[in-house]
Write a protein that holds these residues in place. Sequence first.
Motif, PDB file in Angstrom:
ATOM      1  N   ALA A 287      31.304  -2.909 -44.144  1.00 49.05           N
ATOM      2  CA  ALA A 287      31.874  -3.283 -42.836  1.00 49.05           C
ATOM      3  C   ALA A 287      33.242  -3.925 -42.953  1.00 49.05           C
ATOM      4  O   ALA A 287      33.773  -4.434 -41.977  1.00 49.05           O
ATOM      5  N   GLY A 288      33.810  -3.891 -44.160  1.00 47.76           N
ATOM      6  CA  GLY A 288      35.223  -4.232 -44.305  1.00 47.76           C
ATOM      7  C   GLY A 288      36.018  -2.996 -43.923  1.00 47.76           C
ATOM      8  O   GLY A 288      35.594  -2.217 -43.076  1.00 47.76           O
ATOM      9  N   SER A 289      37.136  -2.803 -44.556  1.00 48.90           N
ATOM     10  CA  SER A 289      37.915  -1.597 -44.263  1.00 48.90           C
ATOM     11  C   SER A 289      38.958  -1.396 -45.337  1.00 48.90           C
ATOM     12  O   SER A 289      39.527  -2.351 -45.856  1.00 48.90           O
ATOM     13  N   THR A 290      39.216  -0.137 -45.652  1.00 51.14           N
ATOM     14  CA  THR A 290      40.406   0.191 -46.429  1.00 51.14           C
ATOM     15  C   THR A 290      41.598  -0.386 -45.661  1.00 51.14           C
ATOM     16  O   THR A 290      41.652  -0.241 -44.442  1.00 51.14           O
ATOM     17  N   PRO A 291      42.529  -1.054 -46.369  1.00 49.51           N
ATOM     18  CA  PRO A 291      43.676  -1.614 -45.637  1.00 49.51           C
ATOM     19  C   PRO A 291      44.517  -0.507 -45.007  1.00 49.51           C
ATOM     20  O   PRO A 291      44.571   0.610 -45.525  1.00 49.51           O
TER      21      PRO A 291
END
Length: 280
Positions: free
Chosen positions: A18-22
């Motif tokens: 639930a993070g993200s590739t920048p």
Amino acid sequence: MVERRGRVEGKVAIVTGAGSTPGPGIATGRGTAIVMASEGARVLVADIRPDRAEETRSIIEGEGGTAAVFVGDLTQAADCEAMVRTALEAFGTVDILVNNIAAAMPGSVVDTSEVDFDRVLDVSLRTTFLASKHAVPVMAAKRAGAIVNIGSIAAFRGGNYVGYAAAKGAIHAMTIDMAYSHGRQGIRVNAIAPGHLTTPMLLANEGQTPATELRQQMANAAGLLGTEGNGWDVGWAVAFLASDEARWITGVTLPVDSGIMSVTPLMMAPQLREIPPLGS
Ligand SMILES: NC(=O)c1ccc[n+]([C@@H]2O[C@H](COP(=O)([O-])OP(=O)(O)OC[C@H]3O[C@@H](n4cnc5c(N)ncnc54)[C@H](O)[C@@H]3O)[C@@H](O)[C@H]2O)c1
């Protein structure tokens, strides 16, 4: 008049990856976590990267939602077990699990190395297996739960990503098998097959093509609607499948793909000749 409640009001959801590739745009994991929180869930944001997870948590909290973070490598059983324990400690239960993590590397059977093949399967498939293995008993004990696995149209349409296609095909097959095994325990298991979304991961992977050009191609060629898809589109579909509104739906794969699974290349050809400007 029925009072408007969030679709997943009062539920506890774990969203993996639930993070993200920048980069610009909204990832499917982050978009899903934010939508779930906005629809009333308390969300455990799970990611291997603390910075990425914290960013998602701070977006959710900034919008008045409730979130906690778990940092771990979900290819590892012990970390998946710890993730579920963290949800229990933070929020008391687990109602919803969204299996979102994947890795994709281009290549055919000939030019994909064994190491890369195993890695793609580990990240994309093993994480789904292990996270479910540890979340299902919590749901089964209370005879209620919903799992949404993020698959891909890559399971059904070729694209020279052999490991990714294999992993996603397995995720769709696993969804059906899980729905069978856990239906009588009150657990629904469904999948989403996203189409060609414009996400930070995609824009980062396709670094060769300038972003504007790529987005233009995506909007035009990604499906019948002639518009771009993104992580929010997946998030809203997940929120529905995870909610009680979908109480009689299990074992399905819902394409979120602008209809690309409903058309043949030949029939798309006339539409591809005219390229409308982005945002039209
Ligand atoms: N973008 C598209 O066009 C498209 C199309 C079809 C399907 N999908 C699917 O959408 C999902 C991708 O979602 P996204 O946009 O959130 O991707 P993303 O890469 O931006 O985010 C995934 C997150 O997972 C984390 N992660 C990676 N390995 C991990 C591990 N071992 N343990 C814990 N966390 C880990 C990463 O740090 C990252 O923050 C995938 O399942 C992908 O297959 C995307």
